[in-house]
Design a protein around this motif. Structure first.
Motif, PDB file in Angstrom:
ATOM      1  N   LEU A  25       0.845  -1.189   0.000  1.00 42.19           N
ATOM      2  CA  LEU A  25       0.000   0.000   0.000  1.00 42.19           C
ATOM      3  C   LEU A  25       0.879   1.237   0.000  1.00 42.19           C
ATOM      4  O   LEU A  25       1.834   1.331   0.775  1.00 42.19           O
ATOM      5  CB  LEU A  25      -0.888   0.026   1.246  1.00 42.19           C
ATOM      6  N   ARG A  26       0.558   2.182  -0.858  1.00 43.38           N
ATOM      7  CA  ARG A  26       1.247   3.470  -0.852  1.00 43.38           C
ATOM      8  C   ARG A  26       0.664   4.322   0.267  1.00 43.38           C
ATOM      9  O   ARG A  26      -0.399   4.021   0.820  1.00 43.38           O
ATOM     10  CB  ARG A  26       1.094   4.151  -2.212  1.00 43.38           C
ATOM     11  N   ARG A  27       1.352   5.405   0.623  1.00 44.63           N
ATOM     12  CA  ARG A  27       0.966   6.208   1.775  1.00 44.63           C
ATOM     13  C   ARG A  27      -0.484   6.682   1.755  1.00 44.63           C
ATOM     14  O   ARG A  27      -1.177   6.545   2.783  1.00 44.63           O
ATOM     15  CB  ARG A  27       1.914   7.389   1.958  1.00 44.63           C
ATOM     16  N   PRO A  28      -1.025   7.198   0.646  1.00 47.31           N
ATOM     17  CA  PRO A  28      -2.429   7.626   0.690  1.00 47.31           C
ATOM     18  C   PRO A  28      -3.389   6.487   1.062  1.00 47.31           C
ATOM     19  O   PRO A  28      -4.367   6.696   1.784  1.00 47.31           O
ATOM     20  CB  PRO A  28      -2.700   8.140  -0.725  1.00 47.31           C
ATOM     21  N   TRP A  69       3.785  -0.013   2.252  1.00 43.85           N
ATOM     22  CA  TRP A  69       3.655  -0.879   3.427  1.00 43.85           C
ATOM     23  C   TRP A  69       2.969  -2.163   3.016  1.00 43.85           C
ATOM     24  O   TRP A  69       1.967  -2.126   2.276  1.00 43.85           O
ATOM     25  CB  TRP A  69       2.801  -0.204   4.501  1.00 43.85           C
ATOM     26  N   PRO A  70       3.463  -3.318   3.458  1.00 44.85           N
ATOM     27  CA  PRO A  70       2.734  -4.562   3.211  1.00 44.85           C
ATOM     28  C   PRO A  70       1.322  -4.453   3.800  1.00 44.85           C
ATOM     29  O   PRO A  70       1.141  -4.078   4.966  1.00 44.85           O
ATOM     30  CB  PRO A  70       3.570  -5.619   3.934  1.00 44.85           C
ATOM     31  N   ALA A  75      -3.067  -4.112   8.174  1.00 39.33           N
ATOM     32  CA  ALA A  75      -4.255  -4.788   8.706  1.00 39.33           C
ATOM     33  C   ALA A  75      -4.004  -5.317  10.119  1.00 39.33           C
ATOM     34  O   ALA A  75      -4.885  -5.239  10.985  1.00 39.33           O
ATOM     35  CB  ALA A  75      -4.673  -5.924   7.778  1.00 39.33           C
ATOM     36  N   ALA A  76      -2.802  -5.840  10.372  1.00 38.43           N
ATOM     37  CA  ALA A  76      -2.476  -6.371  11.700  1.00 38.43           C
ATOM     38  C   ALA A  76      -2.456  -5.261  12.751  1.00 38.43           C
ATOM     39  O   ALA A  76      -2.951  -5.449  13.867  1.00 38.43           O
ATOM     40  CB  ALA A  76      -1.122  -7.093  11.668  1.00 38.43           C
TER      41      ALA A  76
END
Length: 107
Positions: A25-28, A69-70, A75-76
């Protein structure tokens, strides 16, 4: 008399082609997923309450120019917050998540 059968065409999904895909995932998207601002995300990273991003692109000088970010890590963290985990528990989770990135990595 010969019978003609039409071959079955199955749709191809990313999971079928690359079964162990872990989206980044990109920052936005991270901001949207967490409800946190850019500055809050980076402040939490400094405090050990959010995983550091991974490099997904470099500029001509070799510096990280693109990060993400993975998705499973975001999600975790969200799940831990929803579950009411303390900051100390979140810090331990962040250490575990970041350490798991290197498992199976060749030196």
């Amino acid at each position: 008399m010969a019978t003609h059968t039409t071959p079955t065409i199955r749709p191809t999904t990313a999971a079928a082609v690359v079964p162990d895909v872990k989206p980044l995932l990109r920052r936005p998207a991270v901001e949207a997923a967490t409800g946190e601002s850019r500055s809050t995300i980076y402040r939490k990273i400094e405090r050990g309450l959010f995983p550091k991003p991974v490099c997904i692109g470099r500029d001509k000088n070799g510096n990280a120019s693109q990060t993400g970010w993975p998705a499973h890590e975001v999600a975790a963290i969200n799940a831990a917050r929803i579950a009411g985990k303390s900051d100390e528990e979140i810090k331990k989770l962040v250490v575990e998540l970041e350490a798991a990135r290197t498992i199976g990595k060749e030196a």
